[in-house]
Structures are given as C-alpha cells and as structure tokens.
Design a protein around this motif. Structure first.
Motif, mmCIF file in Angstrom:
data_model
loop_
_atom_site.group_PDB
_atom_site.id
_atom_site.type_symbol
_atom_site.label_atom_id
_atom_site.label_comp_id
_atom_site.label_asym_id
_atom_site.label_seq_id
_atom_site.Cartn_x
_atom_site.Cartn_y
_atom_site.Cartn_z
ATOM 1 N N HIS A 71 -8.804 -20.992 -30.177
ATOM 2 C CA HIS A 71 -9.650 -20.614 -29.049
ATOM 3 C C HIS A 71 -9.532 -21.582 -27.883
ATOM 4 O O HIS A 71 -9.336 -21.166 -26.758
ATOM 5 N N HIS A 105 -3.167 -16.191 -33.639
ATOM 6 C CA HIS A 105 -3.135 -15.752 -32.248
ATOM 7 C C HIS A 105 -3.747 -16.812 -31.344
ATOM 8 O O HIS A 105 -4.629 -17.562 -31.758
ATOM 9 N N PHE A 107 -5.205 -16.861 -27.188
ATOM 10 C CA PHE A 107 -5.440 -16.164 -25.928
ATOM 11 C C PHE A 107 -5.162 -17.154 -24.806
ATOM 12 O O PHE A 107 -5.690 -18.262 -24.819
ATOM 13 N N CYS A 108 -4.336 -16.761 -23.864
ATOM 14 C CA CYS A 108 -3.939 -17.652 -22.773
ATOM 15 C C CYS A 108 -4.073 -16.886 -21.457
ATOM 16 O O CYS A 108 -3.551 -15.774 -21.332
ATOM 17 N N TYR A 109 -4.773 -17.455 -20.501
ATOM 18 C CA TYR A 109 -4.951 -16.790 -19.214
ATOM 19 C C TYR A 109 -3.603 -16.532 -18.539
ATOM 20 O O TYR A 109 -2.676 -17.349 -18.646
ATOM 21 N N LYS A 126 4.902 -13.875 -26.809
ATOM 22 C CA LYS A 126 3.988 -13.129 -25.963
ATOM 23 C C LYS A 126 4.045 -11.660 -26.344
ATOM 24 O O LYS A 126 5.107 -11.074 -26.450
ATOM 25 N N VAL A 132 -6.603 -6.966 -24.474
ATOM 26 C CA VAL A 132 -7.850 -7.480 -25.023
ATOM 27 C C VAL A 132 -8.991 -6.793 -24.277
ATOM 28 O O VAL A 132 -9.017 -6.792 -23.044
ATOM 29 N N SER A 134 -13.263 -6.652 -24.161
ATOM 30 C CA SER A 134 -14.440 -7.412 -24.568
ATOM 31 C C SER A 134 -15.698 -6.603 -24.308
ATOM 32 O O SER A 134 -15.748 -5.785 -23.391
#
Length: 138
Positions: A71, A105, A107-109, A126, A132, A134
């Motif tokens: 995270h 996994h 999550f990367c901006y 990638k 994703v 939310s």
C-alpha cells in the motif's frame, strides 16, 4: 541499517515520513486506529528501515488471504538510491509469499514516474486489463 517489522509504536514517525513522501496518497484509512488494525491483521508483513535509531523507510504490506498488496512504500529523500526501498519490497514480498500467497499487487499513481520505474525495474508488470474502482462505505 536494520529492517524490522513495523509496530503501532512506529506510527507517529512513519506518518510524519508519509507526509513528506506520499502525502497525496494518504486518506482516513491511514489514521492510527486503521493502521493499528491493519498491522494486527497482517502481523509482521509491514516493515521499517532504521538507521541510527531513525526510521528512514517503510513498506505497508499484507494480504487478504488470496492476493498480496503493497500500500505505501516510502524512503526519506536523503536516503534514496541506497537500495533501501528494494530491500523493504523484497522483505514484504518474502513475508507475503511465506503465507502461501503467489501474487502481490502495488497501486501506483499515473503521475508517479519514479515509482513506476522502481516497480518495473523490480520486476512488477504494469497491467492494462484492469481498472480500479472505489466505493466510500461511510
């Protein structure tokens, strides 16, 4: 440098570091009570890197019983390019795998080019086939 499991006692120092390194990614889920619950649920998965008694890096990691997740991973700017992030990621993935989880996994901006390069160089691929979505529960 020492890499050890993150505890809730590290929270204030880790949160202050996140304010410098990953502020745009912080939310209510990063409040102390939420992180305490996450650390209990994923005991020993999250790590901190310590140099001379100061936390200089951290990885918040765990799994849901099926897939592993990283995270937040952050290293203080003045300590980057010393393989601290790489060692933290390795330890997190090693801990997740030790629990029988075969995929992790991150999550990367989209605008985090440094992070994207780091994860590609580390061996992450990638994905172009998923989005994703939310939902705010509260």
């Amino acid at each position: 440098m020492i890499i050890r499991p993150m505890t809730i006692d590290d929270y204030d120092e880790v949160f202050a570091m996140w304010q410098i390194t990953t502020k745009r990614a912080l939310s209510k889920a990063d409040e102390k009570s939420q992180i305490e619950r996450y650390l209990r649920r994923n005991e020993g998965m999250s790590q901190v890197a310590v140099i001379d008694g100061k936390i200089v890096g951290t990885v918040l990691a765990g799994h849901d019983g099926r897939r592993g997740f990283i995270h937040h991973m952050a290293v203080m700017p003045e300590y980057r390019r010393r393989h601290i992030g790489h060692r933290l990621a390795e330890k997190a993935i090693e801990n997740i795998a030790a629990d029988g989880i075969d995929k992790t996994h991150i999550f990367c901006y989209q605008n985090n080019e440094t992070g994207q390069k780091f994860w590609r160089d580390f061996g992450f691929e990638k994905r172009e086939d998923v989005y994703v979505f939310s939902f705010e529960n509260a």
